[in-house]
Design an enzyme around this catalytic site. Sequence first.
Site, short mmCIF file in Angstrom:
data_model
loop_
_atom_site.label_atom_id
_atom_site.label_comp_id
_atom_site.label_asym_id
_atom_site.label_seq_id
_atom_site.Cartn_x
_atom_site.Cartn_y
_atom_site.Cartn_z
N SER A 32 -2.24 0.14 -5.61
CA SER A 32 -3.06 -0.72 -4.76
C SER A 32 -4.53 -0.26 -4.68
CB SER A 32 -2.41 -0.79 -3.37
OG SER A 32 -3.35 -0.75 -2.36
N VAL A 35 0.84 -1.21 0.00
CA VAL A 35 0.00 0.00 0.00
C VAL A 35 0.87 1.26 0.00
CG1 VAL A 35 -1.75 1.26 1.33
CG2 VAL A 35 -1.83 -1.23 1.21
N ASP A 82 -3.43 5.20 -13.49
CA ASP A 82 -3.51 4.03 -12.61
C ASP A 82 -4.74 3.17 -12.90
OD1 ASP A 82 -1.32 5.04 -11.28
OD2 ASP A 82 -2.10 4.55 -9.29
O1 PMV Z 1 4.04 7.20 -7.69
P1 PMV Z 1 2.82 7.43 -8.50
O2 PMV Z 1 2.31 6.20 -9.15
O3 PMV Z 1 1.77 8.20 -7.78
O4 PMV Z 1 3.28 8.33 -9.74
C1 PMV Z 1 3.45 9.71 -9.74
C2 PMV Z 1 3.70 10.16 -11.15
C3 PMV Z 1 3.94 11.65 -11.35
O5 PMV Z 1 4.21 11.81 -12.72
C4 PMV Z 1 5.12 12.12 -10.55
C5 PMV Z 1 2.73 12.48 -10.96
C6 PMV Z 1 1.52 12.36 -11.87
O6 PMV Z 1 0.44 12.85 -11.47
O7 PMV Z 1 1.63 11.86 -13.00
#
Ligand code: PMV
Length: 310
Positions: free
Chosen positions: A102, A96, A146
């Site tokens: 997750s 998480v 995601d």
């Molecule tokens: O770690 P994660 O899966 O939340 O990825 C962040 C990715 C960024 O490019 C840094 C921010 C975004 O909103 O895309």
Amino acid sequence: MTVFSAPGKIILFGEHAVVYGRPAIAVPVTQVRAEATVEPSRDVRVQIDARDLSRRFFLDDAPDDDPIAAIIRRTCARLGVPARNFSVRICSTIPVARGLGSGAAVSVAVARALAAHFNRALSTDEVSALAYEVEKLHHGTPSGIDNTVVAFEQPVYFVRGKPIETFRIARPFLIAIADTGIASPTKIAVRDVRRAWEGDRARYEARFDEIGGIVRKARELIEQGAVSALGGLMLKNQELLQQIGVSSDEIERLVDAAVGAGAEGAKLSGAGRGGNVIALVTQETKGAVAQALWHAGAVGVIVTEIRDER
Ligand code: PMV
């Protein structure tokens, strides 16, 4: 009883630059999964049992912004069915708050299991949209990468504000995912990059352009099956991430350890500063690289095959 599961995810290329309109690539991590089981119940109250998340509660007691309650309520509303007389059990092996998707995986698994329980069909787009609604509760303005990669279980080529494209993996490849053990809020890393960009737009725009070029090339290589060439691109992307200020000593140590043990490339994945480092490995190098990552301070290492699930 209906049971559905959904995978985790990692960003392979393009984090941060994606905030400034350049593309990013994310892929499903099928080795870790969230699973939801929906069972009929004589009790009208919906009981939720999420043991891996140390949670057991009744739907009626959960606030509006509780992510598990929210996906149940929204899915039932979407299906036009009452939220009663069933129970939901959630089991997840996805760490998480580590940038592994997750929350999106739990939402996708629950939405699918509920739809099946009520004998209704939900398209992948609909499932992804429901999960996006829940992501918004916690991340404000999530990019949508995601929920898409997790719902479609395919690599996603993502450009902010454009329709999401999925694409094929011509040849499977192996990625070692190493957890630095350091929680790094995405919001803060993104804010710091913005401040630096405001201080020197020309320099930062040039770096984002370079990252955009790497992402486009990476997609071509993955579609052609020329996967070992991805290693060099990972190292170039990491160098640029370091220049924009989101690497850290721990990340650099894990990157060096992976490459020193035979990985073809390595970089941070996600927001940086902490979180995960990913390394391109082969059947031959995966053991030594995993060991080197543990030795260099990783608190968790997963080796996963990135492949086409269709
Ligand atoms: O770690 P994660 O899966 O939340 O990825 C962040 C990715 C960024 O490019 C840094 C921010 C975004 O909103 O895309």
